[in-house]
Design a protein around this motif. Structure first.
Motif, short mmCIF file in Angstrom:
data_model
loop_
_atom_site.label_atom_id
_atom_site.label_comp_id
_atom_site.label_asym_id
_atom_site.label_seq_id
_atom_site.Cartn_x
_atom_site.Cartn_y
_atom_site.Cartn_z
N LEU A 18 0.83 -1.20 0.00
CA LEU A 18 0.00 0.00 0.00
C LEU A 18 0.87 1.25 0.00
CD1 LEU A 18 -2.61 -1.08 2.71
CD2 LEU A 18 -2.87 -1.22 0.22
N THR A 19 0.32 2.33 -0.52
CA THR A 19 0.97 3.63 -0.43
C THR A 19 0.69 4.22 0.95
OG1 THR A 19 -0.96 4.88 -1.18
CG2 THR A 19 0.50 3.98 -2.89
N PRO A 20 1.41 5.29 1.34
CA PRO A 20 1.11 5.93 2.63
C PRO A 20 -0.34 6.42 2.73
CG PRO A 20 3.25 6.65 1.84
CD PRO A 20 2.62 5.85 0.72
N GLU A 21 -0.99 6.61 1.59
CA GLU A 21 -2.39 7.05 1.59
C GLU A 21 -3.37 5.88 1.64
OE1 GLU A 21 0.41 9.78 0.41
OE2 GLU A 21 -0.13 8.07 -0.89
N GLY A 22 -2.86 4.65 1.64
CA GLY A 22 -3.72 3.49 1.73
C GLY A 22 -4.22 2.94 0.42
N GLU A 23 -3.67 3.41 -0.69
CA GLU A 23 -4.03 2.87 -2.01
C GLU A 23 -3.08 1.72 -2.37
OE1 GLU A 23 -6.62 3.40 -3.87
OE2 GLU A 23 -7.42 4.92 -2.51
N VAL A 24 -3.50 0.89 -3.31
CA VAL A 24 -2.64 -0.21 -3.76
C VAL A 24 -1.43 0.39 -4.47
CG1 VAL A 24 -2.47 -2.24 -5.26
CG2 VAL A 24 -4.59 -1.78 -3.99
N ASP A 25 -0.24 -0.01 -4.04
CA ASP A 25 1.01 0.44 -4.65
C ASP A 25 1.36 -0.55 -5.77
OD1 ASP A 25 3.59 1.09 -5.36
OD2 ASP A 25 4.39 1.10 -3.32
N VAL A 26 0.88 -0.27 -6.96
CA VAL A 26 1.02 -1.22 -8.07
C VAL A 26 2.49 -1.47 -8.42
CG1 VAL A 26 0.51 -1.66 -10.50
CG2 VAL A 26 -1.28 -0.79 -8.98
N ASP A 282 8.00 -0.47 -1.36
CA ASP A 282 8.39 0.88 -0.93
C ASP A 282 7.92 1.22 0.48
OD1 ASP A 282 9.71 1.47 -3.28
OD2 ASP A 282 7.96 2.39 -4.23
N CYS A 283 6.77 0.68 0.89
CA CYS A 283 6.15 1.11 2.15
C CYS A 283 5.63 -0.12 2.89
CB CYS A 283 5.02 2.09 1.85
SG CYS A 283 4.06 2.60 3.28
N PRO A 284 5.92 -0.24 4.19
CA PRO A 284 5.47 -1.41 4.95
C PRO A 284 4.09 -1.24 5.58
CG PRO A 284 6.96 -0.12 6.30
CD PRO A 284 6.87 0.59 4.96
N LEU A 285 3.33 -0.24 5.16
CA LEU A 285 2.05 0.07 5.78
C LEU A 285 1.07 -1.09 5.64
CD1 LEU A 285 0.42 2.57 7.01
CD2 LEU A 285 -0.51 2.82 4.70
N THR A 286 0.34 -1.36 6.72
CA THR A 286 -0.79 -2.29 6.66
C THR A 286 -2.07 -1.48 6.62
OG1 THR A 286 -0.63 -2.47 9.08
CG2 THR A 286 0.32 -4.26 7.78
N ALA A 287 -3.15 -2.13 6.19
CA ALA A 287 -4.42 -1.43 6.00
C ALA A 287 -5.06 -1.07 7.34
CB ALA A 287 -5.38 -2.29 5.18
N GLU A 288 -5.78 0.05 7.35
CA GLU A 288 -6.53 0.47 8.54
C GLU A 288 -7.65 -0.53 8.85
OE1 GLU A 288 -5.59 2.70 10.41
OE2 GLU A 288 -4.52 4.24 9.26
N PRO A 289 -7.91 -0.78 10.14
CA PRO A 289 -7.39 -0.10 11.32
C PRO A 289 -6.22 -0.82 11.99
CG PRO A 289 -9.24 -1.44 11.97
CD PRO A 289 -9.03 -1.68 10.49
N GLN A 290 -5.49 -1.63 11.24
CA GLN A 290 -4.36 -2.34 11.84
C GLN A 290 -3.31 -1.33 12.33
OE1 GLN A 290 -3.61 -6.36 9.57
NE2 GLN A 290 -4.19 -4.79 8.11
#
Length: 311
Positions: A18-26, A282-290
């Motif tokens: 995911l991107t920092p904005e929570g979109e799929v980082d293709v 690029d980003c290790p973000l997991t989806a909200e609300p994790q």
């Protein structure tokens, strides 16, 4: 490409960067796919638990399937989860992911409402009747709070309703019953029995399983492909050593503090942190609300990677 019958080998459940904005980082997703294909995996499973499918919108789910199928270009099969609470909703997902190019769908039992084994069987029959591609059952009691009874799975397999099973039940004895029953009842029909366990791949293959769908294979696909090859070659000593190395690496899933996050946040956060540390995403973000891992918890993940020779 059609689904091999049976599907065998290592089929990673692909993480969804995911991107920092929570979109799929293709771009990161496609690098991850290259990372897996380059290691020699035998298929890809998108929109499963490790893919965070439950957190993705319908638009994002479709984007993931279209991106992966378009990038792989028929090199190996792409399976897609069609996971939702009820039969009508699952059938809609089946339509969406198959139009996007998935060669098979992976479906849990219905959830939220309590179901009877007869209703579970009816669910799969209705889904399969509407699906243009093979349907695999996904036994995920931790997520849907229902076990798939072995007798139901085997009956549907013998009838040609199901093409396979991904077993994430953690019940090795029950798994063995399905493996033996499929061999007996389905013969050469090509029913695939796949373990979802990271820790028991060698044992599952020894029981006669066709392959594995381990989330940790995102992080170390070469290790699981190597393990699969050693098991099939009968090199049990080296297979055991490789499985034990992977078991030690899997301990990264406990990097997160259980006082502040759930087990899913910790495990998926660790997988994504490891992929980020390895330069794959690029980003290790997991989806909200994790809840994300802290810097100290990410450092802990890095120590597991270093110990496994992956950094």
């Amino acid at each position: 490409m059609t689904l091999p019958a049976p599907l065998t080998g290592v089929v990673p459940p692909v993480c969804t960067p995911l991107t920092p904005e929570g979109e799929v980082d293709v771009p990161s997703l496609l690098r991850l796919v290259d990372h897996l294909v380059g290691a020699g995996v035998h298929g890809l499973f998108v929109l499963g638990t490790t893919s965070e499918a439950a957190y993705l919108t319908d638009r994002q789910r479709t984007l993931v399937v279209e991106s992966v199928v378009g990038h792989v270009g028929g090199q190996l099969p792409v399976l897609a989860g069609a996971i939702d609470m009820t039969t009508p909703r699952v059938r809609e997902h089946v339509g969406a992911v198959t139009r996007a190019g998935a060669q098979a769908v992976v479906v849990t039992a219905p959830f939220y409402t309590r179901t009877h084994p007869e209703e579970i069987a009816r669910h799969y029959r209705l889904v399969a009747a509407a699906s243009p591609v093979p349907v695999l059952a996904y036994d995920l009691p931790s997520g849907v709070h229902t076990r798939l009874p072995a007798e139901v799975v085997l009956e549907l397999a013998a009838q040609g309703v199901l093409a396979g099973l991904k077993d994430s039940s953690g019940d090795l004895a029950g798994f063995r019953r399905v493996v033996a029953g499929a061999r007996e009842q389905c013969g050469s029909t090509g029913f695939s029995v796949l373990t979802g366990s990271e820790l028991l791949v060698d044992a599952a293959l020894a029981l006669g399983a066709d392959g594995a769908v381990p989330g940790l294979a995102n992080v170390d696909p070469h290790g699981y492909v190597r393990l699969d090859g050693l098991c099939r070659a009968g090199d049990l000593e080296r297979a055991r050593a490789e499985q034990e190395r992977l078991c030690a690496l899997y301990r990264m899933v406990d990097a997160g503090d259980p006082a502040r996050m759930g087990a899913s946040s910790s495990a998926l956060g660790a997988f994504k942190a490891a992929l980020h540390l390895r330069g794959v995403i690029d980003c290790p973000l997991t989806a909200e609300p994790q809840i994300p891992l802290t810097q100290e918890e990410v450092r802990r993940v890095g120590k597991f990677l270093a110990a496994a020779g992956l950094l």
